[in-house]
Every structure is written in C-alpha cells, then in structure tokens.
Design a protein around this motif. Structure first.
Motif, short mmCIF file in Angstrom:
data_model
loop_
_atom_site.label_atom_id
_atom_site.label_comp_id
_atom_site.label_asym_id
_atom_site.label_seq_id
_atom_site.Cartn_x
_atom_site.Cartn_y
_atom_site.Cartn_z
N ASP A 130 25.86 -2.74 -6.16
CA ASP A 130 26.51 -3.99 -6.30
C ASP A 130 25.69 -5.30 -6.18
N LEU A 131 24.67 -5.36 -5.45
CA LEU A 131 23.84 -6.28 -5.33
C LEU A 131 23.06 -6.52 -6.72
N LEU A 132 22.49 -5.55 -7.24
CA LEU A 132 21.81 -5.43 -8.64
C LEU A 132 22.83 -5.88 -9.70
N LYS A 133 24.24 -5.56 -9.82
CA LYS A 133 25.33 -6.04 -10.62
C LYS A 133 25.30 -7.58 -10.62
N ARG A 134 25.57 -8.06 -9.29
CA ARG A 134 25.75 -9.44 -9.03
C ARG A 134 24.33 -10.23 -9.49
N ARG A 173 22.31 -9.39 -11.82
CA ARG A 173 22.19 -9.26 -13.38
C ARG A 173 23.24 -10.32 -13.77
N GLU A 174 24.60 -10.24 -13.44
CA GLU A 174 25.50 -11.34 -13.75
C GLU A 174 25.12 -12.63 -13.70
N ILE A 175 24.18 -13.34 -12.75
CA ILE A 175 23.85 -14.52 -12.51
C ILE A 175 22.35 -14.78 -13.21
N GLY A 176 21.67 -13.49 -13.60
CA GLY A 176 20.43 -13.90 -14.29
C GLY A 176 19.14 -13.90 -13.49
N ILE A 177 19.26 -13.20 -12.33
CA ILE A 177 18.02 -13.35 -11.40
C ILE A 177 16.80 -12.34 -12.01
N GLU A 178 15.81 -13.06 -12.23
CA GLU A 178 14.69 -12.22 -12.75
C GLU A 178 14.03 -11.40 -12.00
N GLY A 179 13.44 -10.23 -12.36
CA GLY A 179 12.81 -9.26 -11.50
C GLY A 179 13.56 -8.20 -10.59
N ARG A 180 14.91 -8.53 -11.01
CA ARG A 180 15.87 -7.59 -9.91
C ARG A 180 15.73 -6.21 -9.62
N SER A 181 15.17 -5.63 -10.91
CA SER A 181 15.04 -3.93 -10.82
C SER A 181 14.01 -3.60 -10.03
N SER A 182 12.94 -4.39 -9.78
CA SER A 182 11.87 -3.98 -8.75
C SER A 182 12.13 -4.53 -7.43
N MET A 183 13.19 -5.03 -7.09
CA MET A 183 13.52 -5.70 -5.67
C MET A 183 14.21 -4.53 -4.89
N ASN A 184 13.78 -4.65 -3.56
CA ASN A 184 14.71 -3.88 -2.49
C ASN A 184 15.83 -4.62 -2.26
N LYS A 185 16.74 -3.95 -1.35
CA LYS A 185 18.09 -4.45 -1.20
C LYS A 185 17.74 -5.84 -0.21
N SER A 186 16.81 -5.97 0.67
CA SER A 186 16.58 -7.05 1.55
C SER A 186 15.99 -8.29 0.49
N GLU A 187 15.37 -7.96 -0.59
CA GLU A 187 14.81 -8.79 -1.51
C GLU A 187 16.05 -9.45 -2.35
N LEU A 188 16.84 -8.63 -2.67
CA LEU A 188 18.11 -8.78 -3.70
C LEU A 188 19.16 -9.88 -2.87
N VAL A 189 19.29 -9.45 -1.48
CA VAL A 189 20.03 -10.34 -0.60
C VAL A 189 19.36 -11.83 -0.75
N LYS A 190 18.27 -11.79 -0.45
CA LYS A 190 17.44 -13.04 -0.40
C LYS A 190 17.58 -13.90 -1.56
N ALA A 191 17.12 -13.27 -2.73
CA ALA A 191 17.40 -13.72 -3.95
C ALA A 191 18.52 -14.44 -4.45
#
Length: 85
Positions: free
Chosen positions: A57-61, A63-81
């Motif tokens: 769900d974090l990855l989908k969100r 992607r929707e808002i265009g965060i770069e480098g998301r595929s290599s992030m872990n869950k805590s990095e996605l939350v912070k981003a």
C-alpha cells in the motif's frame, strides 16, 4: 514576487522557510486561504497512520505522488518519504 497559483503568499513563505516542500507549502497555503486556518487544521486524522499500512500500500501511494527511488526503499524509508513529501 507573488505567484497567481499561491493564494496566501505569507503562509507559503513561512512553510518554505520551515523546510516544507513547494507542493506541500502550496497545498496548505491554498487550503487555509480558501477554508480558514482553523477548519483546515481540524480536517485531517481520518486515515490510518502510515505505520499501519502494508508495504504494498505504501508503494502504491508513493507511486501515485511520484516519489523517486521507491522500489528500493524499505517500509520505514517509504513511511518517511511519504510523510516528508
């Protein structure tokens, strides 16, 4: 120099000085100019915390808002981003 798309230039500048992104500062400044600061402040809190979301769900969100480098992030990095966007 005032920008036509920013409705509350002072609030926008104050948020940018605090380190908010251009998009977030514009979103907040425009919302508070249109609805009033108190109403905008009470608006949030209906969504669960990002900490409770699944990584998918974090990855989908992200992607929707265009965060770069998301595929290599872990869950805590996605939350912070997502929080910092």
């Amino acid at each position: 120099m005032p920008r036509a798309q920013i409705k509350d230039e002072k609030k926008y500048q104050k948020l940018r000085d605090k380190g908010e992104s251009k998009e977030k500062a514009a979103r907040i400044a425009n919302a508070s100019a249109g609805q009033g600061e108190k109403k905008v402040g009470r608006k949030g809190g209906k969504s669960p915390s990002y900490d409770d979301w699944t990584k998918d769900d974090l990855l989908k969100r992200a992607r929707e808002i265009g965060i770069e480098g998301r595929s290599s992030m872990n869950k805590s990095e996605l939350v912070k981003a997502l929080r910092d966007h």
